[in-house]
Design a protein around this motif. Sequence first.
Motif, short mmCIF file in Angstrom:
data_model
loop_
_atom_site.label_atom_id
_atom_site.label_comp_id
_atom_site.label_asym_id
_atom_site.label_seq_id
_atom_site.Cartn_x
_atom_site.Cartn_y
_atom_site.Cartn_z
N LEU A 224 0.83 -1.21 0.00
CA LEU A 224 0.00 0.00 0.00
C LEU A 224 0.86 1.26 0.00
O LEU A 224 0.60 2.21 -0.75
N GLY A 225 1.92 1.25 0.83
CA GLY A 225 2.80 2.42 0.90
C GLY A 225 3.51 2.67 -0.42
O GLY A 225 3.70 3.83 -0.82
N THR A 226 3.92 1.61 -1.10
CA THR A 226 4.59 1.78 -2.40
C THR A 226 3.62 2.30 -3.45
O THR A 226 3.96 3.21 -4.22
N ALA A 227 2.43 1.72 -3.50
CA ALA A 227 1.44 2.14 -4.50
C ALA A 227 1.04 3.60 -4.31
O ALA A 227 0.82 4.33 -5.29
N MET A 228 0.97 4.04 -3.06
CA MET A 228 0.56 5.41 -2.77
C MET A 228 1.72 6.40 -2.84
O MET A 228 1.51 7.62 -2.74
N GLY A 229 2.93 5.87 -2.98
CA GLY A 229 4.08 6.75 -3.06
C GLY A 229 4.66 7.15 -1.73
O GLY A 229 5.54 8.01 -1.65
N TRP A 230 4.20 6.51 -0.65
CA TRP A 230 4.73 6.82 0.68
C TRP A 230 6.06 6.13 0.93
O TRP A 230 6.85 6.59 1.76
N ILE A 231 6.30 5.01 0.25
CA ILE A 231 7.54 4.24 0.41
C ILE A 231 8.23 4.16 -0.94
O ILE A 231 7.62 3.76 -1.93
N ALA A 232 9.48 4.56 -0.98
CA ALA A 232 10.25 4.50 -2.22
C ALA A 232 11.23 3.33 -2.14
O ALA A 232 12.10 3.34 -1.27
N PRO A 233 11.08 2.29 -3.00
CA PRO A 233 11.98 1.16 -2.95
C PRO A 233 13.40 1.53 -3.37
O PRO A 233 13.62 2.50 -4.04
#
Length: 233
Positions: A224-233
């Motif tokens: 969820l965080g990646t899809a929303m842009g809150w987490i950058a891999p």
Amino acid sequence: MPLEPVVLSFSAVLLLGLGFGSGPCNIACLPYLGPVFTATGDGIRSAWRILLPFSAGRLTGYALLGAFSGFLGLIVQDWIAAPWVRWVLGGATITVALSLIWRRHKRQLSCNSRHGGADPVEVSPPVSGRSEPVLPSGLFLMGAGMALNPCAPLTTVILASATTGSAAAGMMLGAGFGIGAVLIPTLVFSLGVAHFGQQLKQHLSRWGNSLENASVGLLLIMGLGTAMGWIAP
């Protein structure tokens, strides 16, 4: 403005991938693959069930980026910085988490049926190495999503692919970088993380369900965080 020519050989991009895979790549992959190994607890023998589709997705992603850059003669860096890239990785991560939930549900149904419908003594029996893989398509897309995330070495490969003006040459460069980038992480995760996940689940067998729930919860948060842009891999 014409592109400044950047010439890289297959061996050069292979070494570039090895350098990237020996450091930043392991750190970036750990939050996504680590919970999968912990939740399954299948160990080294079954690590290929997770690593094979994931690594295949990464290789495909790198090769296609190189091919598109070579075919179009353009730097596609702006394409992989678009929101749809993080949606691919985030959605795939959530899909893998849901597949783990379904895997556990089927295991509990099987255990209940063996006990004649009564509550089983052990809710989470060990999973054999012959158990079905954790949704290979989700792991494949997760690997492809990781490959599409921009980084400095990948930018160099994309630029070199674009200046070749050839889809085949660009694909070769992308694939060479991909091979180098997946080799060391595959060894680290198959020999280290998979073994650690198995040992962790065995030694904390009393809290096996809680450990599995925490791993799946972490995957859902990462997705969820990646899809929303809150987490950058």
